[in-house]
Design an enzyme around this catalytic site. Structure first.
Site, PDB file in Angstrom:
ATOM      1  N   ASP A  39       0.861  -1.187   0.000  1.00 49.99           N
ATOM      2  CA  ASP A  39       0.000   0.000   0.000  1.00 49.99           C
ATOM      3  C   ASP A  39       0.899   1.239   0.000  1.00 49.99           C
ATOM      4  O   ASP A  39       1.756   1.387   0.869  1.00 49.99           O
ATOM      5  CB  ASP A  39      -0.905  -0.014   1.239  1.00 49.99           C
ATOM      6  N   SER A  80      -7.152   3.897  -1.506  1.00 46.43           N
ATOM      7  CA  SER A  80      -6.890   2.449  -1.508  1.00 46.43           C
ATOM      8  C   SER A  80      -8.138   1.655  -1.885  1.00 46.43           C
ATOM      9  O   SER A  80      -8.032   0.573  -2.467  1.00 46.43           O
ATOM     10  CB  SER A  80      -6.411   1.997  -0.128  1.00 46.43           C
ATOM     11  N   THR A 134      -8.151  -2.428   1.488  1.00 49.93           N
ATOM     12  CA  THR A 134      -7.475  -3.342   0.553  1.00 49.93           C
ATOM     13  C   THR A 134      -7.946  -4.789   0.712  1.00 49.93           C
ATOM     14  O   THR A 134      -8.431  -5.384  -0.262  1.00 49.93           O
ATOM     15  CB  THR A 134      -5.942  -3.212   0.674  1.00 49.93           C
ATOM     16  N   GLU A 248      -1.013  -7.890   2.084  1.00 48.75           N
ATOM     17  CA  GLU A 248      -0.842  -6.437   1.996  1.00 48.75           C
ATOM     18  C   GLU A 248       0.211  -5.925   2.988  1.00 48.75           C
ATOM     19  O   GLU A 248       0.097  -6.161   4.191  1.00 48.75           O
ATOM     20  CB  GLU A 248      -2.175  -5.727   2.295  1.00 48.75           C
ATOM     21  N   ASP A 253       2.251   2.896   3.095  1.00 46.09           N
ATOM     22  CA  ASP A 253       1.338   4.032   2.924  1.00 46.09           C
ATOM     23  C   ASP A 253       1.319   4.921   4.167  1.00 46.09           C
ATOM     24  O   ASP A 253       1.393   6.152   4.063  1.00 46.09           O
ATOM     25  CB  ASP A 253      -0.060   3.466   2.650  1.00 46.09           C
ATOM     26  N   HIS A 257       2.004   8.967   4.794  1.00 46.33           N
ATOM     27  CA  HIS A 257       1.084   9.914   5.449  1.00 46.33           C
ATOM     28  C   HIS A 257       1.766  10.592   6.642  1.00 46.33           C
ATOM     29  O   HIS A 257       1.514  11.750   6.923  1.00 46.33           O
ATOM     30  CB  HIS A 257      -0.182   9.191   5.925  1.00 46.33           C
ATOM     31  N   ASP A 295      -1.274  -0.025  -4.731  1.00 48.94           N
ATOM     32  CA  ASP A 295      -2.542   0.613  -5.095  1.00 48.94           C
ATOM     33  C   ASP A 295      -2.324   2.043  -5.574  1.00 48.94           C
ATOM     34  O   ASP A 295      -3.065   2.566  -6.384  1.00 48.94           O
ATOM     35  CB  ASP A 295      -3.530   0.560  -3.921  1.00 48.94           C
ATOM     36  N   HIS A 296      -1.260   2.677  -5.058  1.00 50.62           N
ATOM     37  CA  HIS A 296      -0.895   4.055  -5.417  1.00 50.62           C
ATOM     38  C   HIS A 296       0.402   4.367  -4.684  1.00 50.62           C
ATOM     39  O   HIS A 296       0.831   3.600  -3.822  1.00 50.62           O
ATOM     40  CB  HIS A 296      -1.983   5.048  -4.971  1.00 50.62           C
TER      41      HIS A 296
HETATM   42 ZN    ZN Z   1      -3.231   6.080   2.242  1.00 54.14          ZN
END
Ligand code: ZN
Length: 376
Positions: A39, A80, A134, A248, A253, A257, A295-296
């Site tokens: 993620d 996500s 996810t 995952e 991710d 953040h 996912d990104h």
């Molecule tokens: Zn995120």
């Protein structure tokens, strides 16, 4: 007659040429699928694994690589939920959607298709709650990712053979007073909420190792991700039936953040170690397709020069030395993300494509024609 045979031989040659350039899916026996999602793991995050920690990260073992565009049906920068919906169902939807179409209709996931139509066993491993966007997109269908209790209720009937993650409270402390933990026990599950205990080969197995999410690596998570992945692979291998396992690495991710470089380095090291567990499995089980992607990207990360003050010939100078991780924001970005594939059908994952293509390319790799027909 002569003309007809000329046409048919031309057709034969054309077909032969076509089959020569079509990537070969393995045809003898069903293929296991291991789908690793980092993620927030864009190319900068993968690159960081080459500069911090291991000199030769496991990503070096891939030869077949693609790039994927991640925008959702509603936003240029995906979340996500929309990204996992696209990859799990082949349908691009709006940010916050959990495997529903833009008009909120349920769309079956690849996990559900393989379970119901091809006799696959299924598994899910996550570091967040098992109801988080996810993993949820592989078994649940709701309009908004925050409907954790609805998603938990759908896991209780999803017949997922192996799951490990957090989120116990959505099963036991619910507004509707249902105790889904007890319901799962009644549906032939071996459950554990304390540790990754030995699985019961005669039952389905579920592990809830946190009330909410598991801790991050810097907070002392330990080896949960590689260990749960190994446990899942051991269990799913035992019956001899093919399986689909999604794992995952959730906190890459969260490091973006939090704009926390130490957290990013440690989460990537943990993901790399988990990748090592899976690659070792592939060595022994060549009928297994591994797809690794994100996912990104999160954080608009760049690997920049780190400047340090040195004395050169008696003069104080500031010169670039090490690599530094820099964050451009604390949000997701629109960068293309890398796709790595290994195993039967690996060629299908090369090129540049939209994220929902992952679903169709997996089905192509599995040589399951009936599912490939539903490409929109
Ligand atoms: Zn995120």
């Amino acid at each position: 007659m002569l003309r007809l045979s000329k046409i048919s031989s031309a057709l034969f040659l054309a077909l032969l040429a076509l089959s020569a350039c079509t990537p070969q899916a393995k045809e003898d026996g069903p293929i296991n699928v291991i789908f690793l999602i980092g993620d927030g793991m864009g190319l900068p995050q993968v690159s960081s694994a080459f500069y911090f920690g291991d000199d030769a990260p496991n990503f070096l073992q891939f030869e077949k690589i693609g790039l994927m565009k991640t925008n959702s049906s509603s936003h240029k920068v995906t979340d996500s939920a929309a990204a996992a919906t696209a990859m799990a169902t082949g349908v691009r939807s709006y940010n916050r959607a959990i495997s529903v179409s833009p008009d909120s209709l349920s769309v079956p996931s690849i996990l559900e298709l393989l379970r119901d139509q091809a006799g696959y066993q299924t598994g899910l491993v996550s570091l967040t709650t098992i109801t988080h966007a996810t993993p949820a997109c592989f078994y649940a269908h709701v309009e908004d990712r925050d409907q954790h209790e609805d998603i938990a209720a759908q896991l209780a009937t999803a017949r997922v053979d192996f799951f490990a993650g957090g989120g116990l409270k959505y099963f036991t402390q619910r507004k509707d007073q249902r105790n889904l933990y007890q319901e799962l026990l009644g549906s032939n599950y071996h459950l554990d909420s304390l540790q990754l205990s030995a699985y019961d080969p005669a039952k389905k197995n579920g592990y809830f190792l946190a009330s909410e999410s598991l801790p991050s690596k810097v907070e002392g998570r330990g080896n949960f991700l590689p260990d749960a992945t190994q446990l899942g692979l051991d269990y799913l291998s035992e019956s001899g039936k093919p399986f689909f396992l999604m794992v995952e690495g959730s906190y890459i991710d969260w490091a973006g953040h939090a704009e926390n470089d130490t957290m990013l380095i440690q989460e990537m090291a943990d993901f790399n170690e988990t990748l090592g567990v899976v690659l070792a499995y592939l060595e022994k089980h060549p009928n297994t397709l591994l797809v690794v992607t994100a996912d990104h990207e999160t954080g608009g990360v760049s690997l920049d020069k780190q400047y340090e003050a040195y004395k050169v010939f008696g003069q104080q100078k500031v010169i670039p030395s090490e690599v530094a991780i820099r964050f451009n924001s604390n949000q997701h970005s629109a960068e293309l993300v890398p796709v790595f594939a290994k195993g039967p059908g690996e060629d299908y994952f090369q090129g540049i494509y939209q994220n929902n293509e992952i679903y169709f390319r997996m089905l192509q790799a599995l040589n399951i024609q009936s599912f490939s027909n539903i490409r929109p």
